[in-house]
Every structure is written in C-alpha cells, then in structure tokens.
Design a protein around this motif. Structure first.
Motif: not given
Lengths: 307, 256
Positions: A80-100
């Motif tokens: 998306p235009e505004v990158v939907p990031l959870y600031q308090d997650m680690t990069v790998a943790g965030y990608l793991g959540f998106v994968a789920e």
C-alpha cells in the motif's frame, strides 16, 4: 493476469474512478501513471479487495475480485501507499505474522520468510525492531511483505516514494529482478522510472483512462513527430536556419539554449543532424531523443493528442 | 480459526510489548490489593467483636463480608481499566495504516473482530487470574466457601467480557485511541448509573427495564454464589451486541 473492465468507484457524488478498462498480460511490469488524485490508489485498493467498486468487474490472478476476494487476496502481494508496518515487531517477526495471515502453509513459513528477507536485502536487519530501521529498509520490509506468499501478481503503490536516489535505484533493481515469473502493476510519479522498469503503462487522469499500451505504441499514437534536442556551443537563430536545410526536417525551434529539431514519425534523421553539426564545427555538446516520457505524459494527461 | 489464532498471538504480543498492559495490570492489582487488605482488616475487627457474642458469632461470614464487597469494588475498577485495554485494538491499526494489510489478507472482518476480542479477553483473564492469587491467603488462613468465590470471578469475567466488546466497538469508530477510551468509559459509567436511576422510580414499570439493563444489577447474585441463567444471558448478549456493532462498523466502512 490483471483484467479491469468498466471499473467505477464513487464516493457519494464524487467519482474517483470512471469506467476504467485495461489489461496487464502475465509476466509483465506495468506502470500506473497519473497526477495526484487521478484515482491510482483507489484503483489499486479495488484490485486488492480493500475497497469495493461501485460498478464494473476486475479479475486478478485468475479470480474475480468481487466474487472470490479471499482467493485473490491469497494469491497477490500488495504494497500500500502507506507501508503497513507494526513498529514494535522485529523485521523477521513481522514477516512471520504476514506469512501466517496470508495463509502460507506452516511447513513452508520459515522458508518463505527467509526467501523474502534475502530477496529484499534485509539480512542485516532481520532481528531489529522495525521502528529502529531506516526509511529505505522500511520500504524494503514493505516489499518483502508483499513477496512473502510468492504471489503471481504484485501490486505496488508508489514503491520508491520518499527514498534517496541510491535507495530508489536499489528498489528499482529489486523490482526489475522480479520480472518474468510475476505480473506487476506499480504506480509512480517518477516518469524515468517507467522507462527503466516498465513494459507498458496505463495513464489515468481524473479517474478516466487516458492511454494504455507499451511506450512505443503510445508514442506512435500520440506523437506525430519524432526528433532530437541538440545542445551546441551556441544555439541561436543562425544555427536553427542551418538545420532547417537538412532534407526531411520539418520544424526547428530554439528552446532556451537548445535546439528542437523535428521530423515525421517513422523516419530517422539523427545521423544527418549530427553530421551537419560536426561538419560545420558547431560544437556538439549533447543530443537526445525528443519523444521522452515526460512530453508524452504531459500530452496525454492534458488531453492533447496527435496534432 | 487458524487466522483468528494468528491475530490473537500478534495482539497479545503487542500488549506485552508496550507499557500499557503492565501499567494497567499494576493499577488494577494495586487497587484490588488495597481493597482486599482493608476489607480483611475490617473483617478481622468485626469478627473479634462478634465472637464475644455467641448469637452474632454464627453470622461471621468471610464470603459475604469480604469477597462480595471486594468483587463489587473490582467491577468498578474494571470500568476504568477496560477502556485502556480496548482503546488501541482497532483505532491503532487505522491510524498506522496497518488495517490495509489486514483487509487485503485473506481474513474476514469477522475473524479480525474475533481475534482482537479474544486477545483482549486473554489479557482480562490474566489480570483477574493474578488478582485471584490474593485470595490464596484467605483460603489458606480461613475457610471461605469456594462456590460463591468462583461464581464471583465468573461474574467479573463475564462482565469484563461485555465491557471489552463495548470497548472494541468504540475502538472501531475512531482512529483516536483517547476518543475510543473516553467514549467507552462514559458508556460503562452510564450503564452503572442505570441501577441508581431506576431506584428513583419508586417501582414503576420502566424501572424494571432500566435496572435490567444495568451491569451491577446482574452481578449481585453471582457474588453470592447464585448462578441465574438470566444474568449469564445478559452478559453474553451484551458481548454479542458489542461485537456485532464493531463488525457492522468495519464492514460498512469498507462499503462507503
């Protein structure tokens, strides 16, 4: 791979997208161009199932966006235009959540995260909190997130916005590297990006389709003339007259310190022009193609077509 | 269900990754601890006095004199704590733009609402669970009845669950967490006051309706060990109603 037909989106009285129809062939990278407020983000949000359309149909990755939204959402990647990031997650943790939530099978999840991290160049920051990485890395995390489910179709809303020139080059390189197996639709403001990355463009303005096709096709249909811009040691009326004498040249105009030399489309007088400049010792400093994407874009958006 | 579970895990991690969860639990446990302490002290004093008289001595009851008022006090504290627990659930996602990720992943709105709700319920359960440790002292050193204690906690959890659903609804309305918290608090206080409003009516028919709607009205029996289906249904339907409203708001936002 992406087929849009008569797509319309109205917010109350205001129509953000009006009867849009276009098609992106599999394995191609297409740019979605248009001024701010033209409806680019709205179009992408409809294609990804974030917004419903008021009318029309859209098929993405072989599924109808309105009939099988879940299937479409599983098979696409979206930045998306505004990158939907959870600031308090680690990069790998965030990608793991998106994968789920993208329903990557549990057995392949770790591998999917690793692959996205490698292909987006995030190895050095995988254990860092997202809030602590630089803007360029945040943008890469956004792209990695879109790639996590190995999607056949990627929709990227302004993937290079807000980055420094070196980062822009890197992201472009990254996107170019995805060509072939994936169909990509990306929106951008930066016109050279289109010539460097995209196979074709869809140009919209005020929600309406203005043009659609490969860059050459568009140039053929929207420009009557072809030509060059010359920068000489001295570019004045005298020099302009000299070039008017070249057979085939239709029009020569002085544009600041440059000469604009035009001839009918389909012919090529570049050699003649260059030869004259050298023979007469005019001091050739620069020569570039006239039909740049900027001119083409301005013509199309402002509604000026072939004169 | 797997989708819901992913979301629950993420939310719970987010709670414990931010100071909100700790501050909230600290406040809740501090107040509960204080109430428990002062009630026990008061109970001791009363018990000693009443022990002098054989008639009164039989009426000394720790459940009625300590736990019942403690549960009432805790329910008031919940009114102030739950809005802090729920305010971020949906408002934060909207503010950060991360809702776009959720809505463009193969999650349904129902799964999103349920995942958020269950995560907040988990936190509520942890908080109530920690407060229950206080009662260990009473059970170790005295002999309170277990049943009214259990139903009291059941009541607190059901009431908290209804509060959470209402908080989730207000969090769906705005992207400002403070606004969500204030609206939730106001609504919960309003429902608390209904009991008092109905007492002004002097037994008119409308007072029954109003007092039925009050949170505290349905709590009374549960703290005494009486499980009435009517009360359980009341809390469950309040939860359902909150979740339904939140679901409708999210759904309609996307169709506007």
């Amino acid at each position: 791979m992406i087929e849009v037909q008569d797509l319309t989106k109205r917010y109350g009285e205001i129509a953000a997208v009006k009867g849009l129809t276009f098609k992106v062939e599999p394995g191609r990278i297409w740019g979605l161009l248009g001024p701010n407020g033209a409806g680019k983000t709205t179009t992408m949000r409809i294609l990804t199932g974030y917004l419903p359309a008021t009318a029309g149909r859209a098929r993405v990755a072989g599924h109808d966006v309105f009939d099988e939204p879940e299937a479409v959402k599983r098979d696409i990647g979206y930045l998306p235009e505004v990158v939907p990031l959870y600031q308090d997650m680690t990069v790998a943790g965030y990608l793991g959540f998106v994968a789920e939530i993208k329903q990557v099978a549990k057995a392949r999840r770790k591998e999917a995260v690793d692959r996205a991290i490698v292909s987006s160049g995030l190895k050095d920051v995988r254990r860092r909190l997202i809030r602590n990485v630089s803007r360029g890395f945040k943008q890469r995390v956004g792209i990695a997130q879109a790639l996590i489910n190995d999607p056949r179709v990627l929709i990227l809303d302004e993937p290079t916005i807000g980055l420094d020139p070196a980062q822009i080059m890197e992201i472009r390189e990254l996107i170019r590297g995805l060509r072939g197996e994936r169909t990509i639709l990306l929106s951008t403001h930066i016109l050279p990006e289109v010539t460097q990355v995209c196979d074709g463009v869809v140009i919209i303005n005020e929600g309406e389709l203005k043009a659609c096709g490969s860059l050459d096709e568009l140039a053929d249909s929207f420009e009557r003339t072809d030509g060059v811009v010359l920068r000489l040691r001295r570019s004045g009326a005298g020099e302009a007259d000299l070039f008017r004498g070249v057979p085939g040249v239709e029009k020569v105009s002085v544009d600041g310190s440059e000469l604009r030399i035009e001839w009918a489309r389909g012919r090529d007088h570049r050699d003649d022009v260059a030869r004259l400049a050298l023979d007469k010792g005019l001091g050739l400093r620069e020569m570039r193609s006239l039909a740049g994407i900027e001119d083409l874009y301005m013509n199309i958006v402002s509604g000026r077509s072939a004169q | 269900m797997r989708n819901v579970w992913s979301l629950v895990k993420k939310e719970v991690r987010a709670y414990f990754g931010s100071p909100i969860a700790y501050a909230m639990m600290f406040g809740f446990l501090l107040l509960t601890g204080y109430f428990f302490y002062s009630l026990i002290m008061w109970f001791n004093l009363q018990a000693m006095r009443m022990a002098q008289n054989p008639y009164y001595a039989q009426q000394v009851n720790i459940n009625e004199m300590v736990f019942s008022p403690l549960f009432h006090n805790m329910s008031i504290v919940l009114i102030f704590v739950v809005p802090l627990l729920t305010m971020r659930l949906l408002a934060e996602e909207k503010k950060a733009g991360t809702d776009e990720l959720l809505y463009t992943s193969p999650l349904t709105v129902g799964q999103i609402v349920l995942g958020k709700y269950l995560a907040a319920l988990f936190l509520l359960a942890v908080m109530l669970g920690l407060s229950a440790l206080l009662s260990v002292f009473a059970f170790a050193l005295g002999n309170p009845e277990l049943a009214p204690w259990l139903t009291g906690y059941l009541g607190l959890f059901l009431m908290g669950a209804a509060f959470v659903a209402i908080g989730l609804f207000f969090s769906s309305l705005t992207e400002n967490q403070i606004v969500a918290a204030v609206l939730t608090l106001m609504t919960l206080l309003l429902f608390l006051l209904l009991n008092w409003v109905s007492s002004l009516g002097g037994g008119a028919a409308w007072t029954k309706v109003v007092s039925y709607l009050s949170f505290s009205e349905h709590f009374e029996d549960l703290t005494k060990g009486i499980v009435d289906t009517k009360d359980i249904v009341y809390y469950l339907s309040a939860s359902f109603f909150g979740l339904f409203l939140a679901h409708s708001v999210l759904q309609s936002r996307r169709w506007r």
